[in-house]
Design an enzyme around this catalytic site. Structure first.
Site: not given
Ligand SMILES: NC(=O)C1=CN([C@@H]2O[C@H](COP(=O)(O)OP(=O)(O)OC[C@H]3O[C@@H](n4cnc5c(N)ncnc54)[C@H](O)[C@@H]3O)[C@@H](O)[C@H]2O)C=CC1
Ligand SMILES: O=C(O)CCC(=O)C(=O)O
Length: 486
Positions: A232, A178, A388, A253, A287
């Site tokens: 997130s 997904k 974050e 992660e 991240c």
């Molecule tokens: N660790 C990382 O690399 C990331 C961190 N984030 C953090 O999250 C914040 C919000 O970004 P979002 O895109 O809203 O992240 P999110 O955590 O909502 O989305 C990530 C994935 O999870 C899915 N998802 C959303 N709600 C879900 C649920 N209830 N159950 C299962 N899957 C679900 C989304 O469709 C997407 O595929 C960002 O501002 C950032 O702080 C966002 C993206 C990547």
């Molecule tokens: O720094 C990177 O190349 C990977 C970062 C990462 O895993 C993320 O933002 O979700």
């Protein structure tokens, strides 16, 4: 352009592109200008069931293949991805705003990850352990989990899905993926490479739809044996709980709030460049992005001056313009969130030294741009130093000593990556030993993940598992200890 004239991106189930008849049609928006770049057809729970069924029906045949046969298909997918680097890079840039150069680099990284895991098809999976009985052979081997659910974010729409799917597949699992809906068009281009490489139907499936329906559906689905997620913290926790409740394996992660320490003896030119690159590349949407910049008092003012001067010179713009250093935020929600953190920082009493505004350049109107921000006089407990932000925002925190800098660096609920600039071996060794982070970087920026090394965080940043490199085998397989008596 009308919807009919544009390609509608849909799900890929059992080797076929499948438009969910009842599915909602959602626009994919270019964050650089607000224009529609395509349409995405959302799938529903029925489509998810079909994908899980397809993955289940394919899994026995797939795991029976030799590792080299599975690896050969990954090599083909790598070649295809690489040959489409410009097209996929452009799609990614237009869909989530990363600069074209970064987007192409990420696509090349995807190909390299596929090749690394293709090679895993040839490497050992177990060990022989002496038995305490005579005439007996004891060894370990590994089995795939079965069907793996892969839930990925929009910030690395090629690299993250691939670093999850490639090991899942080479170790004999089938996949239901997904992708983030915000980058579904890019995801479809990746999926097309797997299709064209000739993966058997059902081995890799992609279901595009909302997090609540498809993401949560994957976490709770009885036909999915393991779930791997990046995104997130709140969503990750929900997924982990749903998987745990039904006894499925899971790997999360999540966020980071990554510190960089600038010690008194640091090479300040290099430290400034690393802070800027770590914190602001990809518009701060990693991240592993640097956000807590902890500077010891002896060099605080000089470092600050150099940093602000350079940050002010960074060009914000459309990622397709080669002169752009920093693209827009990936989507409206992210943009609004970043702007609200900037206001919050000011209300909290931090001093905005530069940036943090919507650029006044009329050619950028309609895009989700924020000029890169540097905050001064930040206290460690402020929200801008704890939460974050996922945007181009650096917070400067002054430390009285190296010892205090270390304490401040650990003063966060996250523990993904951390970096230090110093030439002193004693400080380096203390940092390596005392910092609570899964990725520890010395005289290097906080971002910079290498595909052949374990990647993951401590504290709230992860479920304490590791991805990438050989570490991936631990999640995507189960160990079997075999005892054979002659
Ligand atoms: N660790 C990382 O690399 C990331 C961190 N984030 C953090 O999250 C914040 C919000 O970004 P979002 O895109 O809203 O992240 P999110 O955590 O909502 O989305 C990530 C994935 O999870 C899915 N998802 C959303 N709600 C879900 C649920 N209830 N159950 C299962 N899957 C679900 C989304 O469709 C997407 O595929 C960002 O501002 C950032 O702080 C966002 C993206 C990547
Ligand atoms: O720094 C990177 O190349 C990977 C970062 C990462 O895993 C993320 O933002 O979700």
């Amino acid at each position: 352009m009308s919807v009919k004239e544009q390609r509608v991106t849909c799900s890929y189930i059992h080797g076929k592109w499948t438009a969910a008849a009842a599915g909602q049609l959602v626009k994919s928006i270019n964050p650089a200008n607000g224009k529609v770049i395509g349409h995405v057809r959302y799938a529903d729970a029925t489509d998810l069931d079909a994908a899980v069924e397809a993955a289940d029906s394919a899994r026995r045949g797939w795991r029976k293949l030799a590792g080299t046969q599975r690896g050969a298909l990954l090599y083909k997918a790598a070649d295809l991805l690489e040959s489409r680097m410009d097209q996929i890079g452009e799609t990614m840039c237009r869909e989530m705003g990363k600069t074209f150069a970064e987007a192409k680099g990420e696509t090349a990284r995807g190909a390299a990850i596929l090749r690394y895991y293709a090679g895993e098809g040839l490497r050992s999976v177990g060990e022989v352990i002496p038995s305490s009985e005579e005439d007996a052979l004891m060894f370990t081997t590994r089995s795939p989990l079965g069907v793996v659910g892969v839930i990925t974010p929009w910030n690395f729409p090629v690299a993250i899905p691939i670093w999850k799917m490639a090991p899942a597949l080479v170790y004999g699992n089938t996949v239901v993926w997904k992708p983030a809906t915000e980058t579904a068009v890019t995801a479809a281009a990746v999926m097309q490479c797997f299709h064209d490489a000739g993966f058997p139907p059902g081995v890799v499936n992609m279901v595009i739809g909302s997090g609540e329906v498809i993401g949560q559906g994957i976490a709770s689905h009885p036909g999915i044996h393991g779930v791997t997620f990046t995104g997130s913290n709140p969503v990750g926790k929900q997924i982990g709980q749903a998987a745990l409740a039904r006894g499925a394996k899971y790997q999360l992660e999540m966020g980071g709030k990554n510190p960089i320490i600038i010690a008194a003896d640091a090479d300040l030119e290099l430290a400034v460049d690393a802070t800027m690159s770590g914190g602001l590349r990809s518009t701060g949407q990693k991240c592993t992005a640097t956000s807590r910049v902890i500077v010891v008092k002896e060099v605080y003012d000089v470092f600050k001056e150099k940093l602000v001067e350079k940050v002010k010179s960074l060009k914000v713009g459309d990622g397709m313009d080669p002169s752009t250093w920093l693209g827009p935020c990936a989507n409206r929600k992210q943009w609004e969130s970043v702007l609200s953190y900037i206001r919050r920082g000011q209300v909290e009493g931090a001093v905005l030294l530069c940036g943090g505004t919507v650029p006044d350049d009329p050619t950028l109107a309609g895009g989700y741009y924020v000029t890169p921000a540097v905050f001064d006089e930040v206290h460690s407990k402020m929200a801008i130093a704890q939460e974050e932000i996922f945007g181009p925002v650096l917070t400067l925190i002054q430390a009285d000593s190296f010892e205090e800098a270390l304490v401040l660096a650990n003063d966060t609920e996250f523990g993904l990556s951390a970096s230090i600039y110093t030439r002193d071996i004693g400080s380096i060794l203390s940092f390596v030993s005392e910092i609570d982070a899964g990725l520890v970087r010395v005289n290097a920026e906080t971002a910079g993940v290498e595909l052949q090394a374990p990647f993951g965080g401590m504290k709230q940043s992860s479920s304490h598992s590791r991805e990438q490199g050989r570490a991936a085998i631990e999640f995507f397989t189960s160990v079997k200890t075999v005892f054979v008596k002659g």
